[in-house]
Design a protein around this motif. Structure first.
Motif, PDB file in Angstrom:
ATOM      1  N   MET A 164      45.053   5.541  30.332  1.00  0.00           N
ATOM      2  CA  MET A 164      45.728   6.526  29.497  1.00  0.00           C
ATOM      3  C   MET A 164      45.331   6.380  28.031  1.00  0.00           C
ATOM      4  SD  MET A 164      46.994   8.227  31.805  1.00  0.00           S
ATOM      5  CE  MET A 164      47.598   9.507  30.703  1.00  0.00           C
ATOM      6  N   GLN A 165      45.058   5.167  27.583  1.00  0.00           N
ATOM      7  CA  GLN A 165      44.555   5.020  26.214  1.00  0.00           C
ATOM      8  C   GLN A 165      43.236   5.781  26.072  1.00  0.00           C
ATOM      9  OE1 GLN A 165      44.800   1.277  24.080  1.00  0.00           O
ATOM     10  NE2 GLN A 165      46.151   0.400  25.626  1.00  0.00           N
ATOM     11  N   MET A 166      42.336   5.595  27.033  1.00  0.00           N
ATOM     12  CA  MET A 166      41.043   6.288  26.988  1.00  0.00           C
ATOM     13  C   MET A 166      41.222   7.802  27.026  1.00  0.00           C
ATOM     14  SD  MET A 166      38.802   4.030  29.660  1.00  0.00           S
ATOM     15  CE  MET A 166      38.634   2.251  29.490  1.00  0.00           C
ATOM     16  N   LEU A 167      42.071   8.277  27.940  1.00  0.00           N
ATOM     17  CA  LEU A 167      42.256   9.721  28.097  1.00  0.00           C
ATOM     18  C   LEU A 167      42.832  10.359  26.837  1.00  0.00           C
ATOM     19  CD1 LEU A 167      43.506  10.035  31.777  1.00  0.00           C
ATOM     20  CD2 LEU A 167      41.401  10.981  30.831  1.00  0.00           C
ATOM     21  N   GLY A 168      43.516   9.571  26.005  1.00  0.00           N
ATOM     22  CA  GLY A 168      44.036  10.108  24.753  1.00  0.00           C
ATOM     23  C   GLY A 168      42.956  10.702  23.877  1.00  0.00           C
ATOM     24  N   GLU A 169      41.771  10.084  23.885  1.00  0.00           N
ATOM     25  CA  GLU A 169      40.665  10.641  23.102  1.00  0.00           C
ATOM     26  C   GLU A 169      40.218  11.986  23.667  1.00  0.00           C
ATOM     27  OE1 GLU A 169      37.362   8.232  21.834  1.00  0.00           O
ATOM     28  OE2 GLU A 169      38.548   6.379  21.975  1.00  0.00           O
TER      29      GLU A 169
END
Length: 547
Positions: free
Chosen positions: A195-200
């Motif tokens: 989810m941290q990655m998908l935030g970008e």
């Protein structure tokens, strides 16, 4: 903002802000930016967020804004690992979103910079951004460094498996001392880092910043820069509804396929789409599963950690690898098009992030399964399925809960060739759609993950791997076919073609359905009951969105 904070009618508001230390100029003339902080002392994923939030606030002040920090709920899913309370975790996504919504609406913030790291907490922040639709961004807490034990890199998931592998107490004590050596989210492709990655990709996290490790002080510098940029974002008026288009969400699905993200990402992407009124379904995941192979060698799909991923180019490098597949004429948070951003990057294929031409696997990071056992779909991560169980036909061993299945595994009642069915652990049945950490960790620890399958209406941790199929819908509580499975029924699980079939004649299933009785809700009060009565089904994201 001016009408809310200026004039005689706003005197009672201004005096409250003055009493809290803000000046007339702050109150009347500057954009007010909420800083929801998921700091919590009981988890390495959130115990460092005070410092990150301070850096965010410094940036907001520096750019001429007024930061207003407030706390939002945070948990660590690993605390409840194996316990009944783990079913609260998905409900937490809604609680976080509602907490941000509540404070933001009352205080009439012009924008938000949310600080979060883990699992459903960061997903809840994204959901809040979509719901409130004011200029918003998230600053991630980053990932944890891997530990080292006897010359080998280790992560927390190694401890989970070791608990069931017969390792002695002394060995477990050694692992406990080293598997979590720093702050940050556990550094595998669990839900937190996914989810941290998908935030970008969602345009809610500043480009190139999502996976900066918590131990790298660049995280603080970038948090301050994010705070500064938040003021510009507010002044530009760019809202989530402007930045998260259907094509952006389709890009997030392609990205998730490429990195073999946590299966929970499916729930969160679908929930974002529903909140924004965008038509995204499991069919979109099925489409891109045919086009995008896994190119990311982070645990459990490969041997590397998210720290390695970051220094191998991180999210921007993956997006560059996918450039020819992505929708590039989409907006970015920074005010340019994705195509313009990618045009300035150079692809850097390496041992962690591969190219599409030479992928890590010739299969996607996620696949939807369908069949009479999962008419509305089920989810598997093919890259975590051993070759020996990619296609299985076996006898059902049926359990109405994770604990009962775990006890059967521990007692030796599960043997190679079996397919475990765990039901009444879905959105309504748990309630809360529990992660089946007990059963899966036991299978892996005992080496049964290479010969035993499992299908459930529950979900899994991003740490998990094996022939494990989750998110079966309709769930058992809703009378889905999984509720009708009986001990010894034959089941086909084909993670290559995407099939979940119960080998029982339709006439027989109809007879069983006549005798099926919906059990009472396991919880009769509190947030779990509210969730069960208001959540959407798993194939629509499983959030409390009854509208």
């Amino acid at each position: 903002m001016e009408s809310y904070w200026n004039g005689p009618e706003a005197a009672h508001r201004r005096v409250m802000m003055k009493a809290a230390g803000y000046s007339d100029e702050d109150i009347k003339k500057k954009p007010h930016i909420g800083v929801p902080n998921s700091f919590m002392e009981g988890s390495p994923g959130s115990a460092h967020l005070r410092q990150i939030a301070e850096a965010v606030k410094q940036g907001i002040w520096e750019a001429g804004g007024v930061p207003v920090e407030f706390g939002i709920p945070a948990t660590c899913g690993n605390i409840a690992n194996g316990a009944e309370e783990l079913k609260y975790e998905q409900v937490g996504r809604d609680i976080v979103a509602m907490s941000v919504e509540f404070v933001t609406k009352v205080h009439n913030f012009d924008g938000l910079v949310m600080v979060a790291s883990c699992d459903n907490i960061i997903a809840g922040c994204y959901l809040a951004a979509a719901r409130l639709d004011i200029p918003s961004m998230v600053v991630t807490g980053g990932s944890m460094q891997p530990g080292h034990h006897c010359g080998k890199a280790v992560v927390e998931a190694d401890l989970d498996v070791a608990r069931f592998s017969g390792a002695g107490d002394a060995y477990l004590d050694e692992l406990e001392e080293c598997v979590c050596p720093s702050f940050g989210a556990c550094p595998s492709m669990g839900t937190a880092n996914t989810m941290q990655m998908l935030g970008e990709v969602f345009n809610l996290v500043m480009p190139g910043t999502a996976t900066v490790p918590a131990s790298d002080n660049k995280k603080l510098r970038q948090a301050r820069a994010a705070g500064k940029y938040a003021v510009e974002l507010v002044k530009s008026g760019r809202k989530p509804s402007d930045l998260i288009t259907k094509e952006v969400l389709l890009n997030s699905i392609m990205f998730d396929m490429a990195v073999a993200g946590s299966t929970n990402a499916v729930l969160h992407i679908l929930t974002m789409a529903y909140e924004l009124g965008i038509d995204i379904t499991l069919k979109d995941f099925e489409k891109y599963a045919e086009e995008i192979p896994c190119i990311n060698a982070v645990i459990p799909s490969g041997p590397y950690t998210v720290v390695d991923f970051h220094y191998a180019g991180g999210v921007p490098n993956v997006l560059k690898m996918l450039e020819d597949k992505l929708f590039t004429d989409v907006p970015m948070m920074t005010g340019i098009k994705l195509g313009d951003y990618l045009g300035k990057l150079t692809a850097r294929p390496n041992e962690v992030i591969h190219s599409l031409e030479k992928p890590l696997f010739h299969e996607p990071g996620l696949r939807v399964l369908r069949g009479n056992l999962a008419p509305n779909g089920a989810i598997v991560r093919p890259t975590g399925v051993p070759e020996s169980v990619k296609v299985m036909r076996g006898k059902a061993k049926v359990f109405d809960g994770d604990r009962a299945a775990f006890e059967a595994i521990e007692s030796g009642n599960i043997v190679p060739g079996d397919i475990i069915v765990i039901r009444y652990e879905g959105c309504k049945g748990a309630p809360g759609m529990k992660e089946l950490m007990l059963s899966i960790d036991a299978l892996i620890g005992l080496g049964l993950h290479t010969s035993v399958g499992l299908i459930t209406d529950a979900r899994f941790s991003g740490f998990n791997f094996g022939a494990i199929v989750g998110h079966v819908s309709p769930e058992a509580y809703d009378g889905g076919p999984i509720a009708l499975v009986e001990e010894g029924d034959e089941i086909i699980l084909d993670t290559v073609k995407g099939e979940a079939t119960l080998c029982v004649a339709e006439e027989e299933l109809e007879e069983r359905r006549k005798n099926w009785v919906c059990p009472p809700l396991k919880e009769q009060k509190g947030c779990l009951t509210l969730f069960a009565k208001n959540c959407r089904p798993a194939e629509e994201g499983g959030a409390m969105q009854p509208w």
